[in-house]
Design an enzyme around this catalytic site. Structure first.
Site, PDB file in Angstrom:
ATOM      1  N   TYR A  48      10.973   3.988  12.375  1.00  0.00           N
ATOM      2  CA  TYR A  48      11.302   3.021  11.069  1.00  0.00           C
ATOM      3  C   TYR A  48      12.798   2.882  11.516  1.00  0.00           C
ATOM      4  O   TYR A  48      13.258   1.517  10.801  1.00  0.00           O
ATOM      5  CB  TYR A  48      11.134   3.485   9.918  1.00  0.00           C
ATOM      6  CG  TYR A  48       9.659   3.665   9.703  1.00  0.00           C
ATOM      7  CD1 TYR A  48       8.627   3.287  10.410  1.00  0.00           C
ATOM      8  CD2 TYR A  48       9.050   4.494   8.552  1.00  0.00           C
ATOM      9  CE1 TYR A  48       7.399   3.610  10.428  1.00  0.00           C
ATOM     10  CE2 TYR A  48       7.759   4.762   8.196  1.00  0.00           C
ATOM     11  CZ  TYR A  48       6.686   4.100   9.040  1.00  0.00           C
ATOM     12  OH  TYR A  48       5.313   4.622   8.786  1.00  0.00           O
ATOM     13  N   ASN A 215      -2.034  -1.194   2.679  1.00  0.00           N
ATOM     14  CA  ASN A 215      -3.186  -1.303   1.606  1.00  0.00           C
ATOM     15  C   ASN A 215      -3.395  -2.910   0.984  1.00  0.00           C
ATOM     16  O   ASN A 215      -4.433  -3.285   0.681  1.00  0.00           O
ATOM     17  CB  ASN A 215      -2.956  -0.607   0.325  1.00  0.00           C
ATOM     18  CG  ASN A 215      -2.835   0.764   0.790  1.00  0.00           C
ATOM     19  OD1 ASN A 215      -1.763   1.249   0.062  1.00  0.00           O
ATOM     20  ND2 ASN A 215      -3.530   1.348   1.373  1.00  0.00           N
ATOM     21  N   PRO A 274      13.436  -3.706  -6.791  1.00  0.00           N
ATOM     22  CA  PRO A 274      13.360  -2.648  -7.946  1.00  0.00           C
ATOM     23  C   PRO A 274      12.306  -2.933  -9.084  1.00  0.00           C
ATOM     24  O   PRO A 274      11.736  -1.739  -9.391  1.00  0.00           O
ATOM     25  CB  PRO A 274      14.791  -2.674  -8.526  1.00  0.00           C
ATOM     26  CG  PRO A 274      15.662  -3.354  -7.468  1.00  0.00           C
ATOM     27  CD  PRO A 274      14.748  -4.394  -6.762  1.00  0.00           C
ATOM     28  N   THR A 276       9.466  -3.653  -8.957  1.00  0.00           N
ATOM     29  CA  THR A 276       8.068  -3.218  -8.378  1.00  0.00           C
ATOM     30  C   THR A 276       7.883  -1.738  -8.434  1.00  0.00           C
ATOM     31  O   THR A 276       6.692  -1.183  -8.302  1.00  0.00           O
ATOM     32  CB  THR A 276       7.761  -3.937  -7.151  1.00  0.00           C
ATOM     33  OG1 THR A 276       8.537  -3.296  -6.251  1.00  0.00           O
ATOM     34  CG2 THR A 276       7.812  -5.401  -7.159  1.00  0.00           C
TER      35      THR A 276
END
Length: 318
Positions: A48, A215, A274, A276
């Site tokens: 990442y 997802n 932020p 969420t």
């Protein structure tokens, strides 16, 4: 709120809801804010390219007294260029150094694929670079060799648990038979278009906790230019999902996350904003019905977006 946890096969516990750190913008600040909000699981990886920033957020939160290290569950992953037994610990120590931590709670084999070793000083993280431009160069390293080296990391106390990601059921079964330390966790692409019911059931029967990533289906892969994702209807626009969301007074994204989580699978959604953070963390505060599950089951298309076959005809899932 009280976090829900799943118990790994070694008795350790992993939060059912965490934050994914792939392509996480402003990683240090977002991780700090997430810890303040109540997150305790952070899913990270060498590949990442932001482990220093994530570690900065974690250590700032610890220093400020928001949390103790023992209360956090930090996952990292071994990248493909470091599968040879002599390179596994080197890669782990590099990640720990970047995080400024003494151990990881979970260390996963990111893919069952072995690329040619690339020295850290040449390119890190190497991504798909194998030392010769864009050419894929492989090393003949069997999975069990890599796994034995990962088992040694547990023995040394550098990681608490080990597991695998992006593997087939057959490979998982073979690894279970050969392993001295059984895989504690399996991380897979998991959404209504790719439900992988048999693999999930098999892993859970073996006491392996499953974590689902991506997802939201194609959404995660659009920014990568994934051709399959471009041609696929976003799940948040799918009529089945929007209808269920309206029924429960939730967003399609909440329905998608709850569907995974309610199946006993951990979720690690990325929070770009932020506001969420709290929404994702509280997604377990409503339940989908049996009828909802039956309708979502009909969406399964066995459609995989993260498929190594598209990289270089690598037969991970064929």
């Amino acid at each position: 709120m009280t976090l829900q946890y799943y118990t790994l096969n070694n008795g350790r516990k992993i939060p059912a809801i965490g934050m994914g750190c792939w392509k996480l913008e402003n990683a240090a600040d977002m991780v700090y804010a997430a810890i303040k909000e109540g997150y305790r699981l952070f899913d990270c990886a060498c590949d990442y390219g932001n482990e220093k920033e994530v570690g900065e957020g974690i250590n700032r939160a610890i220093k400020d007294g928001l949390v103790k290290r023992k209360d956090l569950f930090i996952t990292s992953k071994l990248w493909n260029n470091f599968h040879a037994k002599e390179n596994v610990k080197k890669a782990l120590m590099k990640s720990l150094s970047d995080f400024n931590l003494d151990y990881f709670d979970l260390y996963l084999m990111h893919f069952p694929i072995s690329f040619k070793f690339v020295p850290f000083e040449e390119k890190y993280p190497p991504g798909f670079y194998c030392g010769d431009g864009d050419k894929f160069i492989y090393e003949d390293v069997p999975i069990i060799e890599t796994w034995r080296a990962m088992e040694n990391l547990v023995d040394e106390g550098l990681v608490k648990s080990i597991g695998v990601s992006n593997v087939s059921g057959g490979l998982l079964e073979d690894l279970i038979k050969a392993a001295r330390i059984k895989p504690a966790s399996l991380q897979i692409e998991h959404h209504p278009y790719l439900q992988q019911n048999k693999l999930v059931e098999y892993a859970q029967l073996k006491g392996i906790v499953v974590t689902g990533y991506s997802n939201f289906g194609p959404l995660s892969f659009l920014e990568l230019g994934n051709e399959t994702a471009k041609k696929t209807q976003p799940l948040y626009e799918n009529k089945t999902i929007t209808t269920i969301a309206a029924k429960h007074g939730k967003t399609p994204f909440q329905v998608l996350l709850r569907w995974v989580n309610q199946r006993g699978i951990a979720i690690i959604p990325k929070s770009t904003f932020p506001n969420t953070l709290a929404v994702n963390l509280h997604v377990d505060e409503f339940d989908l019905t049996k009828e909802d599950f039956e309708e979502i089951a009909k969406l399964d298309r066995h459609l995989r977006f993260n498929d190594p076959w598209t990289w270089d005809k690598i037969p991970t899932f064929v």
